[in-house]
Design an enzyme around this catalytic site. Structure first.
Site, PDB file in Angstrom:
ATOM      1  N   ASN A  67     -10.059  -0.443  -0.445  1.00  0.00           N
ATOM      2  CA  ASN A  67      -8.602  -0.396  -0.334  1.00  0.00           C
ATOM      3  C   ASN A  67      -7.987  -0.895  -1.644  1.00  0.00           C
ATOM      4  O   ASN A  67      -8.001  -2.087  -1.929  1.00  0.00           O
ATOM      5  CB  ASN A  67      -8.165  -1.289   0.843  1.00  0.00           C
ATOM      6  CG  ASN A  67      -6.672  -1.244   1.074  1.00  0.00           C
ATOM      7  OD1 ASN A  67      -5.921  -0.673   0.284  1.00  0.00           O
ATOM      8  ND2 ASN A  67      -6.237  -1.867   2.147  1.00  0.00           N
ATOM      9  N   CYS A 105       0.817  -1.222   0.000  1.00  0.00           N
ATOM     10  CA  CYS A 105       0.000   0.000   0.000  1.00  0.00           C
ATOM     11  C   CYS A 105       0.850   1.271   0.000  1.00  0.00           C
ATOM     12  O   CYS A 105       0.339   2.352  -0.298  1.00  0.00           O
ATOM     13  CB  CYS A 105      -0.931   0.010   1.203  1.00  0.00           C
ATOM     14  SG  CYS A 105      -1.966  -1.442   1.275  1.00  0.00           S
ATOM     15  N   HIS A 136      -3.816   6.868   3.185  1.00  0.00           N
ATOM     16  CA  HIS A 136      -4.159   5.581   2.575  1.00  0.00           C
ATOM     17  C   HIS A 136      -5.531   5.162   3.104  1.00  0.00           C
ATOM     18  O   HIS A 136      -5.849   5.398   4.272  1.00  0.00           O
ATOM     19  CB  HIS A 136      -3.105   4.530   2.937  1.00  0.00           C
ATOM     20  CG  HIS A 136      -3.470   3.171   2.443  1.00  0.00           C
ATOM     21  ND1 HIS A 136      -3.717   2.917   1.114  1.00  0.00           N
ATOM     22  CD2 HIS A 136      -3.680   1.995   3.101  1.00  0.00           C
ATOM     23  CE1 HIS A 136      -4.051   1.650   0.973  1.00  0.00           C
ATOM     24  NE2 HIS A 136      -4.035   1.071   2.157  1.00  0.00           N
TER      25      HIS A 136
END
Ligand code: ACO
Length: 309
Positions: free
Chosen positions: A266, A96, A236
């Site tokens: 996500n 990520c 994020h």
């Protein structure tokens, strides 16, 4: 794909997913699309938006945990599919955090004089590596790609500060166990679904909050700014509760925090570039806007940047 769509496939509900994560829907790539296909779409739009010809790019960086192949790199396939010059092209594997790692690397290449114009992208096709029968993980992710064109600026704008880090000791908490050299694919690994996302969600949650808070505060400190000087925070987007806890600890106001997790879930490394693009289109980022961004992901990896647009 909405939460209700998932509730037809696994034992879950819109209510559970919304209250535990803030996610309402996510987008999945079409069958047959590889990470490089998504990067091509995003990169062509970014080049057009920047008014820069693809022949001006002299480094191609792609962040992904869903590379087209182990080798060649997705960056190499992007180069081929976009008909670009034979410039250095490679992938970053920082989950990520990969887009932020790419920005930090691209910025350093430009500042050192090794490159003039760098294409930084991230693409993820998480739908290919989730276990579609595991409600603990499958509902959390989406697919997508985003790209940015980096170039030396002659004004005040640019990347004002950056920090990054990693702790490989915690790698087992979020891992795709099989498919690499540690556990090559066999019929048994396939049968045991070891090629999918394996995660200790509660542990990941705690580390994500801590590291995102640290990275956010460090990036502001390095830029000599406080949260009052930041116009927009783009974290994020793994889970609304992680974002809430991060901004409370880092003392960043909610109204300055840009939320996309409800619409895109996500997207791993692609989350931040896609969110940046959404914020620009909505007019939340204009010339002069100061953006703080931070990320946390498998590895564990993390990073934070302050960017003056
Ligand atoms: N629908 C319904 N019930 C579910 C679902 C679901 N989709 N998923 C899990 N449950 C159940 C579990 O089975 C468990 O049931 P049990 O008590 O009978 O065993 C119950 O819900 C509670 O599970 P918890 O793990 O306690 O739920 P929690 O509140 O911790 O939320 C979550 C789980 C959402 C995964 C959370 O831990 C989280 O978001 N962690 C961060 C993980 C993450 O986002 N990782 C992404 C990659 S890393 C990153 O991007 C930062």
């Amino acid at each position: 794909m909405t939460n209700d769509d998932w509730s037809k496939l696994v034992d879950t509900s819109d209510e559970w997913i919304t209250t535990r994560t803030g996610i309402k829907e996510r987008h999945f790539a079409a069958p047959g699309q590889a990470a490089s296909d998504l990067v091509k779409i995003a990169a062509e739009k970014a080049l057009e938006d920047a008014g820069i010809d693809k022949d001006e790019i002299d480094v191609i960086i792609v962040g992904t945990v869903n590379a087209d192949n182990n080798y060649p790199s997705t960056g190499n396939w992007v180069q081929k599919k976009m008909g670009m010059k034979p410039v250095p092209s490679f992938d970053i594997s920082a989950a990520c955090s990969s887009f932020l790692y790419g920005l930090i690397l691209g910025d350093s290449l430009i500042k050192s004089g090794a490159a003039k114009t760098v294409l930084v992208s991230s693409a993820e096709i998480m739908s290919q590596i989730i276990d579609w029968e595991d409600r603990n993980t499958c509902v959390l992710f989406g697919d997508g790609a985003g790209s940015a064109v980096l170039r030396e600026s002659d004004g005040e704008e640019g990347i004002l500060s950056s920090c990054w880090g990693a702790d490989g000791n915690l790698g087992d908490l979020l891992v795709q166990p099989a498919g690499g050299s540690a556990m090559p694919p066999t019929e048994e690994t396939l049968a045991r679904k070891l090629h999918t996302v394996h995660m200790k969600g509660n542990e990941v949650f705690k580390h994500a909050v801590l590291r995102m808070q640290e990275a956010s505060m460090k990036a502001m400190e390095l830029a000599n700014l406080s949260s009052e000087d930041i116009d927009l925070f783009i974290p994020h987007q793994a889970n609304l509760r992680i974002i809430d806890a991060t901004i409370r600890r880092a003392k960043i106001p909610l109204e300055k925090t840009y939320i996309t997790v409800d619409k895109i879930a996500n997207m791993s490394g692609a989350t931040i570039p896609v969110s940046l693009d959404m914020a620009r289109r909505e007019g939340r980022i204009k010339e002069g806007t100061t953006v703080l961004t931070s990320a946390f992901g498998a590895g564990f990896t993390w990073g934070g940047l302050v960017i003056q647009f």
